[in-house]
Design a protein around this motif. Structure first.
Motif, PDB file in Angstrom:
ATOM      1  N   GLU A   5       0.819  -1.215   0.000  1.00  0.00           N
ATOM      2  CA  GLU A   5       0.000   0.000   0.000  1.00  0.00           C
ATOM      3  C   GLU A   5       0.850   1.262   0.000  1.00  0.00           C
ATOM      4  O   GLU A   5       0.534   2.232  -0.662  1.00  0.00           O
ATOM      5  N   SER A   6       1.925   1.241   0.782  1.00  0.00           N
ATOM      6  CA  SER A   6       2.814   2.398   0.850  1.00  0.00           C
ATOM      7  C   SER A   6       4.215   1.906   1.199  1.00  0.00           C
ATOM      8  O   SER A   6       4.401   0.777   1.630  1.00  0.00           O
ATOM      9  N   GLY A   7       5.190   2.789   1.005  1.00  0.00           N
ATOM     10  CA  GLY A   7       6.575   2.397   1.255  1.00  0.00           C
ATOM     11  C   GLY A   7       7.136   1.638   0.074  1.00  0.00           C
ATOM     12  O   GLY A   7       6.580   1.659  -1.026  1.00  0.00           O
ATOM     13  N   SER A   8       8.238   0.948   0.304  1.00  0.00           N
ATOM     14  CA  SER A   8       8.826   0.127  -0.750  1.00  0.00           C
ATOM     15  C   SER A   8       9.527  -1.069  -0.133  1.00  0.00           C
ATOM     16  O   SER A   8       9.984  -1.019   1.004  1.00  0.00           O
ATOM     17  N   VAL A   9       9.568  -2.137  -0.912  1.00  0.00           N
ATOM     18  CA  VAL A   9      10.227  -3.369  -0.488  1.00  0.00           C
ATOM     19  C   VAL A   9      11.134  -3.840  -1.609  1.00  0.00           C
ATOM     20  O   VAL A   9      10.939  -3.486  -2.775  1.00  0.00           O
ATOM     21  N   LYS A  10      12.131  -4.618  -1.237  1.00  0.00           N
ATOM     22  CA  LYS A  10      12.929  -5.267  -2.271  1.00  0.00           C
ATOM     23  C   LYS A  10      12.658  -6.757  -2.182  1.00  0.00           C
ATOM     24  O   LYS A  10      12.401  -7.302  -1.109  1.00  0.00           O
ATOM     25  N   VAL A  11      12.720  -7.400  -3.324  1.00  0.00           N
ATOM     26  CA  VAL A  11      12.546  -8.838  -3.412  1.00  0.00           C
ATOM     27  C   VAL A  11      13.907  -9.411  -3.774  1.00  0.00           C
ATOM     28  O   VAL A  11      14.500  -9.028  -4.782  1.00  0.00           O
ATOM     29  N   PRO A  25      13.146  -3.344  -6.471  1.00  0.00           N
ATOM     30  CA  PRO A  25      12.131  -3.150  -5.444  1.00  0.00           C
ATOM     31  C   PRO A  25      10.747  -2.914  -6.045  1.00  0.00           C
ATOM     32  O   PRO A  25      10.595  -2.680  -7.235  1.00  0.00           O
ATOM     33  N   TYR A  26       9.786  -2.977  -5.166  1.00  0.00           N
ATOM     34  CA  TYR A  26       8.392  -2.776  -5.533  1.00  0.00           C
ATOM     35  C   TYR A  26       7.777  -1.739  -4.613  1.00  0.00           C
ATOM     36  O   TYR A  26       8.187  -1.597  -3.468  1.00  0.00           O
ATOM     37  N   GLY A  27       6.773  -1.047  -5.133  1.00  0.00           N
ATOM     38  CA  GLY A  27       6.150   0.024  -4.368  1.00  0.00           C
ATOM     39  C   GLY A  27       4.644  -0.098  -4.318  1.00  0.00           C
ATOM     40  O   GLY A  27       4.089  -1.159  -4.633  1.00  0.00           O
ATOM     41  N   PRO A  28       3.985   0.976  -3.955  1.00  0.00           N
ATOM     42  CA  PRO A  28       2.534   0.976  -3.774  1.00  0.00           C
ATOM     43  C   PRO A  28       1.773   0.423  -4.981  1.00  0.00           C
ATOM     44  O   PRO A  28       2.107   0.727  -6.120  1.00  0.00           O
ATOM     45  N   GLY A  29       0.781  -0.421  -4.680  1.00  0.00           N
ATOM     46  CA  GLY A  29      -0.063  -0.992  -5.721  1.00  0.00           C
ATOM     47  C   GLY A  29       0.451  -2.289  -6.305  1.00  0.00           C
ATOM     48  O   GLY A  29      -0.217  -2.908  -7.139  1.00  0.00           O
ATOM     49  N   GLU A  30       1.637  -2.731  -5.878  1.00  0.00           N
ATOM     50  CA  GLU A  30       2.201  -3.939  -6.462  1.00  0.00           C
ATOM     51  C   GLU A  30       1.952  -5.160  -5.577  1.00  0.00           C
ATOM     52  O   GLU A  30       1.928  -5.068  -4.357  1.00  0.00           O
ATOM     53  N   LEU A  31       1.766  -6.294  -6.238  1.00  0.00           N
ATOM     54  CA  LEU A  31       1.543  -7.564  -5.555  1.00  0.00           C
ATOM     55  C   LEU A  31       2.871  -8.271  -5.334  1.00  0.00           C
ATOM     56  O   LEU A  31       3.742  -8.244  -6.202  1.00  0.00           O
ATOM     57  N   ILE A  32       2.995  -8.931  -4.203  1.00  0.00           N
ATOM     58  CA  ILE A  32       4.191  -9.711  -3.888  1.00  0.00           C
ATOM     59  C   ILE A  32       3.724 -11.106  -3.454  1.00  0.00           C
ATOM     60  O   ILE A  32       2.858 -11.225  -2.586  1.00  0.00           O
TER      61      ILE A  32
END
Length: 185
Positions: A5-11, A25-32
């Motif tokens: 929803e917010s922030g960012s993550v790395k896979v 990385p992935y940010g808001p709106g992306e599925l993991i």
């Protein structure tokens, strides 16, 4: 499965020999994690927060049911997979055909577009170590350091610890589209 929803993550994908590849990385709106849930397979990556944020965790059985029953969810999953495939294709092409400086500039632009923050000085990308940038562009830390030095000298990027500023992303994008740009920087 998580919807950012917010922030960012790395896979981070890990190989058996201990090597790591940054798939995000992935940010808001992306599925993991949606593919593993749909295939009913164990996860193949580790998700690490780059910046504080929030996400919605959906239990696997509920997510599978949503995909079966809600056309909009299926469309979102298909769009996610299509975008990842295009991203992977572009990455392979870049590795095969571009020098490290070009790959670094292109990756910073991608991150700026995905989760950069507009500021009075340009667009800021926060929370990503230089080592992750090296993994993302499949280059040594030394090569990435040299590439950043070229980009800084040309005034295209400013850096600090866990911080990249692109003063004029449009100019940088235009330069990347000009095949002769490296001859002038």
């Amino acid at each position: 499965m998580v919807l950012v929803e917010s922030g960012s993550v790395k896979v981070v994908l890990s190989e058996h020999n201990g090597a790591q590849v940054i798939a995000g990385p992935y940010g808001p709106g992306e599925l993991i994690g949606e593919l593993g849930v749909l295939d009913q397979r164990p996860r193949s990556a580790t998700v690490i927060a780059h910046r504080d944020g929030t996400g919605v965790r959906v239990v696997a059985s509920i997510f599978r049911r949503l995909v079966e029953q809600d056309h909009d969810v299926l469309v979102l999953v298909n769009a996610t997979l299509r975008d990842r495939l295009h991203r992977a294709d572009r990455r392979q092409l870049a590795i095969a055909s571009q020098d490290v400086t070009t790959r670094v500039a292109a990756q910073l632009l991608t991150w700026a577009d995905t989760f950069g923050e507009a500021s009075s000085d340009g667009v800021v990308v926060r929370g990503i170590p230089q080592g992750d940038l090296a993994k993302a562009v499949v280059a040594s830390a030394k090569s990435v350091d040299a590439a950043l030095k070229v980009l800084r000298a040309a005034g295209l990027v400013r850096t600090r610890r866990l911080w990249f500023l692109l003063p004029d992303p449009t100019l940088l994008r235009d330069l990347l589209n000009d095949r002769g740009w490296r001859k002038t920087t």
